[in-house]
Write a protein that holds these residues in place. Structure first.
Motif, short mmCIF file in Angstrom:
data_model
loop_
_atom_site.label_atom_id
_atom_site.label_comp_id
_atom_site.label_asym_id
_atom_site.label_seq_id
_atom_site.Cartn_x
_atom_site.Cartn_y
_atom_site.Cartn_z
N ARG A 180 0.81 -0.93 -0.13
CA ARG A 180 0.27 -0.18 -0.08
C ARG A 180 0.88 0.90 0.31
NH1 ARG A 180 -4.81 0.68 2.67
NH2 ARG A 180 -5.32 -0.81 2.34
N ARG A 181 0.12 2.63 -1.08
CA ARG A 181 1.12 3.46 -1.09
C ARG A 181 0.80 4.31 -0.10
NH1 ARG A 181 5.62 2.79 -4.58
NH2 ARG A 181 5.19 1.30 -6.25
N VAL A 182 1.81 5.32 0.16
CA VAL A 182 1.02 6.57 1.47
C VAL A 182 -0.79 7.30 1.14
CG1 VAL A 182 1.64 8.78 3.27
CG2 VAL A 182 3.83 6.67 2.60
N ASN A 183 -0.05 7.54 -0.33
CA ASN A 183 -1.57 8.32 -0.75
C ASN A 183 -3.07 7.35 -0.90
OD1 ASN A 183 -0.62 6.34 -2.94
ND2 ASN A 183 -0.49 8.87 -4.85
N GLN A 184 -2.76 6.44 -0.73
CA GLN A 184 -3.30 5.67 -0.75
C GLN A 184 -4.58 4.77 0.70
OE1 GLN A 184 -2.19 1.71 -2.46
NE2 GLN A 184 -2.40 2.61 -4.59
N LEU A 185 -3.79 6.00 1.79
CA LEU A 185 -4.14 5.56 2.88
C LEU A 185 -4.99 6.13 3.51
CD1 LEU A 185 -0.80 5.82 5.03
CD2 LEU A 185 -2.30 3.62 4.86
N THR A 186 -6.00 5.99 4.55
CA THR A 186 -7.75 6.85 4.89
C THR A 186 -7.07 7.21 5.97
OG1 THR A 186 -8.04 4.65 6.36
CG2 THR A 186 -9.32 4.71 3.94
N ASP A 187 -8.10 8.68 6.32
CA ASP A 187 -7.56 9.64 6.97
C ASP A 187 -7.64 8.19 8.31
OD1 ASP A 187 -7.37 11.22 5.66
OD2 ASP A 187 -9.49 12.12 5.96
N ALA A 188 -8.29 7.90 8.60
CA ALA A 188 -8.41 6.57 9.31
C ALA A 188 -6.80 5.39 10.44
CB ALA A 188 -9.39 5.64 9.55
N GLU A 189 -6.66 5.06 9.56
CA GLU A 189 -5.29 4.58 8.83
C GLU A 189 -3.63 5.68 9.76
OE1 GLU A 189 -6.33 1.02 5.67
OE2 GLU A 189 -5.33 3.44 5.22
N VAL A 190 -4.45 6.70 8.96
CA VAL A 190 -2.73 7.25 9.25
C VAL A 190 -2.98 7.65 10.73
CG1 VAL A 190 -2.40 9.75 9.05
CG2 VAL A 190 -3.19 8.10 7.50
N LEU A 191 -4.09 7.84 11.10
CA LEU A 191 -4.07 8.61 12.02
C LEU A 191 -4.18 7.05 13.33
CD1 LEU A 191 -6.06 10.77 14.63
CD2 LEU A 191 -7.18 9.15 13.87
N GLN A 192 -4.26 5.86 13.08
CA GLN A 192 -3.84 4.49 14.01
C GLN A 192 -2.37 5.08 13.71
OE1 GLN A 192 -5.98 1.50 11.55
NE2 GLN A 192 -7.08 1.42 13.51
N ILE A 193 -2.00 4.76 12.42
CA ILE A 193 -0.39 4.83 12.46
C ILE A 193 0.03 5.59 13.45
CG2 ILE A 193 1.53 5.22 10.68
CD1 ILE A 193 0.28 4.06 9.23
N ARG A 194 -0.31 7.12 13.45
CA ARG A 194 0.16 8.32 14.27
C ARG A 194 -0.20 8.11 15.95
NH1 ARG A 194 -3.12 12.84 12.38
NH2 ARG A 194 -1.49 12.76 10.71
N GLU A 195 -1.10 7.24 16.02
CA GLU A 195 -1.14 6.99 17.40
C GLU A 195 -0.57 5.63 18.44
OE1 GLU A 195 -5.20 6.00 17.69
OE2 GLU A 195 -5.79 8.31 17.52
#
Length: 123
Positions: free
Chosen positions: A43-58
Motif C-alpha cells: 500500500r502507498r501513502v496516498n492510498q491510506l485513509t484518514d483513519a489508518e493515518v490516525l492509527q499509525i500516528r497513535e
C-alpha cells in the motif's frame, strides 16, 4: 501529504518505506507498525485513509521514541558520559572515534580534514 510525528512523509512511496523518513524508525519498526495497524506492505501513502493515518500516528506516539525526544535522549546520554569522565566520554569530548577504531590513518569524519604539519618537506 501525511504528517506523522512532525515529519511530512512522501506520498508516492510505500508506507513501509515512507515511515523510515521518521528519525528513530527503521525497516523493522516500520514493518511492525504496518502489521499492528493492518496496512498491507504494498500500500502507498496516498492510498491510506484518514483513519489508518490516525492509527499509525497513535501507534508511533504510544510505542516508540522518535524525532525530538529520541535526539534529546541521545544527547543527554552523551553528556552524561562526558560528565562522568569515562573513556567514551573523553573520546566524545575530544571529537575522536568512540568505539575502538584506529586513528593513525582514517577517522577523518570524526577528526575533520587533515592539517598540514609545519616544516615537513616532501622527499
Amino acid at each position: 501529504m501525511a504528517r506523522i510525528a512532525g515529519v511530512n512523509i512522501p506520498t508516492q512511496k510505500r508506507v513501509v518505506i515512507a515511515l523510515q523518513y521518521i528519525h528513530g524508525i527503521g525497516p523493522k519498526f516500520a514493518k511492525d507498525i504496518c502489521g499492528k495497524v493492518g496496512v498491507p506492505d504494498e500500500r502507498r501513502v496516498n492510498q491510506l485513509t484518514d483513519a489508518e493515518v490516525l492509527q499509525i500516528r497513535e501507534s508511533i506516539d504510544r510505542d516508540y521514541l522518535v524525532e525530538g525526544d529520541l535526539r534529546r535522549e541521545v544527547i543527554t546520554n552523551i553528556k552524561r558520559l562526558m560528565d562522568l569522565g569515562c573513556y567514551r566520554g573523553l573520546r566524545h569530548r575530544k571529537g575522536l572515534p568512540v568505539h575502538g577504531q584506529r586513528t593513525h590513518t582514517n577517522a577523518r569524519t570524526r577528526k575533520g580534514p587533515a592539517r598540514a604539519i609545519a616544516g615537513k618537506k616532501r622527499a
